[in-house]
Write a protein that holds these residues in place. Structure first.
Motif, short mmCIF file in Angstrom:
data_model
loop_
_atom_site.label_atom_id
_atom_site.label_comp_id
_atom_site.label_asym_id
_atom_site.label_seq_id
_atom_site.Cartn_x
_atom_site.Cartn_y
_atom_site.Cartn_z
N ALA A 9 0.80 -1.22 0.00
CA ALA A 9 0.00 0.00 0.00
C ALA A 9 0.84 1.27 0.00
CB ALA A 9 -0.93 0.01 1.22
N ALA A 10 0.58 2.13 -0.97
CA ALA A 10 1.19 3.46 -0.98
C ALA A 10 0.64 4.26 0.21
CB ALA A 10 0.88 4.18 -2.29
N TRP A 11 1.47 5.13 0.77
CA TRP A 11 1.05 5.90 1.93
C TRP A 11 0.27 7.15 1.54
CZ3 TRP A 11 5.06 5.93 6.51
CH2 TRP A 11 5.38 4.60 6.83
N THR A 12 0.11 7.39 0.25
CA THR A 12 -0.71 8.50 -0.24
C THR A 12 -1.61 7.96 -1.35
OG1 THR A 12 0.77 9.24 -2.03
CG2 THR A 12 1.20 10.09 0.19
N PRO A 58 -13.86 -16.89 -1.47
CA PRO A 58 -13.66 -15.64 -0.72
C PRO A 58 -12.26 -15.54 -0.13
CG PRO A 58 -14.97 -17.18 0.56
CD PRO A 58 -14.83 -17.78 -0.81
N VAL A 59 -11.83 -14.32 0.13
CA VAL A 59 -10.53 -14.06 0.75
C VAL A 59 -10.57 -14.49 2.21
CG1 VAL A 59 -8.93 -12.23 1.45
CG2 VAL A 59 -9.97 -12.18 -0.83
N ASP A 60 -9.51 -15.16 2.65
CA ASP A 60 -9.41 -15.62 4.04
C ASP A 60 -8.49 -14.75 4.89
OD1 ASP A 60 -10.89 -18.31 4.06
OD2 ASP A 60 -9.57 -18.50 2.32
N LEU A 61 -7.52 -14.10 4.26
CA LEU A 61 -6.53 -13.31 4.99
C LEU A 61 -6.04 -12.17 4.11
CD1 LEU A 61 -4.76 -13.39 7.69
CD2 LEU A 61 -2.99 -14.43 6.26
N VAL A 62 -5.80 -11.01 4.73
CA VAL A 62 -5.28 -9.85 4.00
C VAL A 62 -3.99 -9.41 4.66
CG1 VAL A 62 -5.72 -7.50 3.20
CG2 VAL A 62 -7.63 -9.12 3.41
N THR A 63 -2.97 -9.17 3.87
CA THR A 63 -1.72 -8.61 4.38
C THR A 63 -1.49 -7.26 3.72
OG1 THR A 63 -0.38 -9.75 2.70
CG2 THR A 63 -0.70 -10.87 4.81
N VAL A 64 -0.90 -6.34 4.47
CA VAL A 64 -0.69 -4.99 3.94
C VAL A 64 0.62 -4.42 4.45
CG1 VAL A 64 -2.04 -3.95 5.82
CG2 VAL A 64 -1.72 -2.69 3.68
N ASP A 65 1.37 -3.82 3.55
CA ASP A 65 2.59 -3.12 3.92
C ASP A 65 2.23 -1.66 4.16
OD1 ASP A 65 5.11 -2.08 4.29
OD2 ASP A 65 5.68 -2.20 2.17
N MET A 66 1.74 -1.37 5.35
CA MET A 66 1.34 -0.01 5.74
C MET A 66 1.14 0.01 7.25
SD MET A 66 -2.12 2.17 4.80
CE MET A 66 -1.58 2.92 3.27
N PRO A 113 0.89 11.40 11.72
CA PRO A 113 -0.56 11.60 11.55
C PRO A 113 -1.01 11.82 10.10
CG PRO A 113 0.23 12.82 13.45
CD PRO A 113 1.45 12.32 12.73
N THR A 114 -0.09 12.19 9.21
CA THR A 114 -0.48 12.42 7.81
C THR A 114 -0.01 11.34 6.85
OG1 THR A 114 1.49 13.81 7.44
CG2 THR A 114 -0.54 14.91 8.14
N ARG A 115 1.03 10.58 7.23
CA ARG A 115 1.52 9.49 6.40
C ARG A 115 1.66 8.22 7.23
NH1 ARG A 115 4.02 10.17 1.55
NH2 ARG A 115 5.57 8.58 2.08
N PRO A 116 0.75 7.24 7.07
CA PRO A 116 -0.34 7.20 6.10
C PRO A 116 -1.60 7.94 6.51
CG PRO A 116 -0.29 5.16 7.31
CD PRO A 116 0.89 5.97 7.79
N GLY A 117 -1.69 8.37 7.76
CA GLY A 117 -2.81 9.21 8.19
C GLY A 117 -4.17 8.59 7.94
N LEU A 118 -5.09 9.42 7.41
CA LEU A 118 -6.46 8.98 7.21
C LEU A 118 -6.56 7.84 6.20
CD1 LEU A 118 -8.40 12.38 7.18
CD2 LEU A 118 -8.32 10.66 8.99
N LEU A 119 -5.59 7.76 5.28
CA LEU A 119 -5.61 6.68 4.30
C LEU A 119 -5.49 5.33 5.01
CD1 LEU A 119 -5.73 6.15 1.23
CD2 LEU A 119 -3.23 6.13 1.25
N GLY A 120 -4.55 5.24 5.95
CA GLY A 120 -4.38 4.00 6.69
C GLY A 120 -5.56 3.72 7.61
#
Length: 273
Positions: A9-12, A78-86, A119-126
Motif C-alpha cells: 500500500a502506498a502511503w498516499t 472468498p478471501v481468508d486473509l489480507v496482508t498490507v505493507d502499511m 498523523p499524515t503518512r499514512p494518516g487517514l488513508l491508513g
C-alpha cells in the motif's frame, strides 16, 4: 483452499499500490493474480489483462469492498486473509509505535529498521483502509492475535521478509528511488542493470513459492527511465507480502508489537521460534 490478498500500500492516494492474490493448492501456493495498482486489479477482475508497459499507473483511494469482490471472482473463493505493507493500529497513530521500535531493534543491524509513521503518512488513508477491512470482517492482527487464525488484516514489512526469502544477511538493494544511494559511482545504465538483477533474484525465489507470477520483467535494453521500474518493485513487494501471509497461515511468523499493532515477520529471518 485459503485465499490471501496482499497489498503493497502506498502511503498516499496519489501513488499506485501493488496487489497480489494467491491461493493454496495441492503443491503449496499459486499466484492467482498480480497488478501494479488498485484500478488495474479491479480491471483484471473484470477481464482486462494487465498491460505492464502502460505509460503510467495511477494511485487512488482503495475500494476495499471492490477489492474483496474482485479477488473472489478471480480466485473462485472468498478471501481468508489480507496482508498490507502499511502502518495500521487499533488506536490513532501519532508517531513511532511499539511495533516500529521492536522491528528496528530486531533488524536495525541488518539495515531493515522500520519507517516512522505520522498523523499524515499514512494518516487517514491508513485509518480508512483498516476500518474498511474491519467492517468487512478482517480486524487488525495485533500481537495478541492467535497465529494461523484467518480473517485478519496483517501488517507486514517486505525488507525483513526478503532477508528470509533470499537468505541474505543485509537489506536487499531493490528500491527504485534509492539506486544512487546503493551504487553512487555507477552510471544510470549500470544502476538499471544492478536493480534488474535484484528484481530477478526476488522473482526467482517467489517463482518457487507461487509458480507462474504473471510478471514479465523487462529487458535492460528496453528501459528508458528508472522510474518506469517502480511498477515491478510494487508488484514484487505485494508478492512478498503474500508470502508472509502464507507463512503466517503455517504458523511460521513472529509478531513484533503490542496489543494495539504488530508487524508480522517470518520466523527464520530472526531465528526466533
Amino acid at each position: 483452499m485459503p485465499v490471501l490478498l496482499a497489498i503493497d500500500a502506498a502511503w498516499t492516494a496519489t501513488e499506485p499500490s501493488g496487489i497480489a492474490l494467491v491461493a493454496s493448492c495441492a503443491k503449496g501456493w499459486r499466484c492467482v493474480a498480480l497488478a501494479p495498482s488498485y484500478d488495474a486489479f479491479l480491471a483484471l477482475a473484470s477481464g482486462t489483462p494487465v498491460d505492464w508497459t502502460w505509460p503510467r499507473f495511477s494511485g487512488s483511494v482503495p475500494d476495499v469492498d471492490g477489492l474483496l469482490a474482485g479477488a473472489r471472482r478471480l480466485a473462485g473463493a472468498p478471501v481468508d486473509l489480507v496482508t498490507v505493507d502499511m502502518p495500521i493500529a487499533t488506536v490513532p497513530i501519532t508517531g513511532r509505535r511499539a511495533a516500529d521500535d521492536a522491528v528496528s531493534r530486531a533488524y536495525g543491524g541488518r539495515g531493515c529498521s522500520a519507517h516512522t509513521p505520522n498523523p499524515t503518512r499514512p494518516g487517514l488513508l491508513g485509518v480508512s483502509l483498516s476500518a474498511a477491512f474491519a467492517a468487512a470482517g478482517f480486524p487488525i492482527a495485533t500481537a495478541a492475535a492467535k497465529v494461523t487464525v484467518a480473517h485478519h488484516l496483517l501488517e507486514v514489512y517486505p525488507h525483513p521478509a526478503l532477508l528470509a526469502l533470499l537468505r541474505r544477511s543485509y537489506r536487499i538493494p531493490y528500491k527504485v528511488a534509492k539506486t544512487r544511494r546503493y551504487w553512487p559511482s555507477c552510471s544510470r545504465v549500470q544502476r538499471i542493470g544492478a536493480l534488474l538483477a535484484e528484481f530477478q533474484a526476488i522473482h526467482d525465489k517467489l517463482l518457487v513459492q507461487f509458480g507462474s507470477l504473471g510478471l514479465p520483467l523487462p529487458q535492460e535494453s528496453s528501459i528508458q527511465t528508472l522510474s518506469s521500474l517502480k511498477r515491478y518493485e510494487d508488484a514484487l513487494d505485494a508478492l512478498v507480502c503474500a508470502w508472509v501471509g502464507s507463512q503466517y497461515m503455517q504458523g511460521n511468523t513472529v509478531a513484533f508489537g503490542d496489543h494495539t499493532a504488530a508487524i508480522w515477520c517470518p520466523q527464520d529471518s530472526t531465528g526466533q521460534k
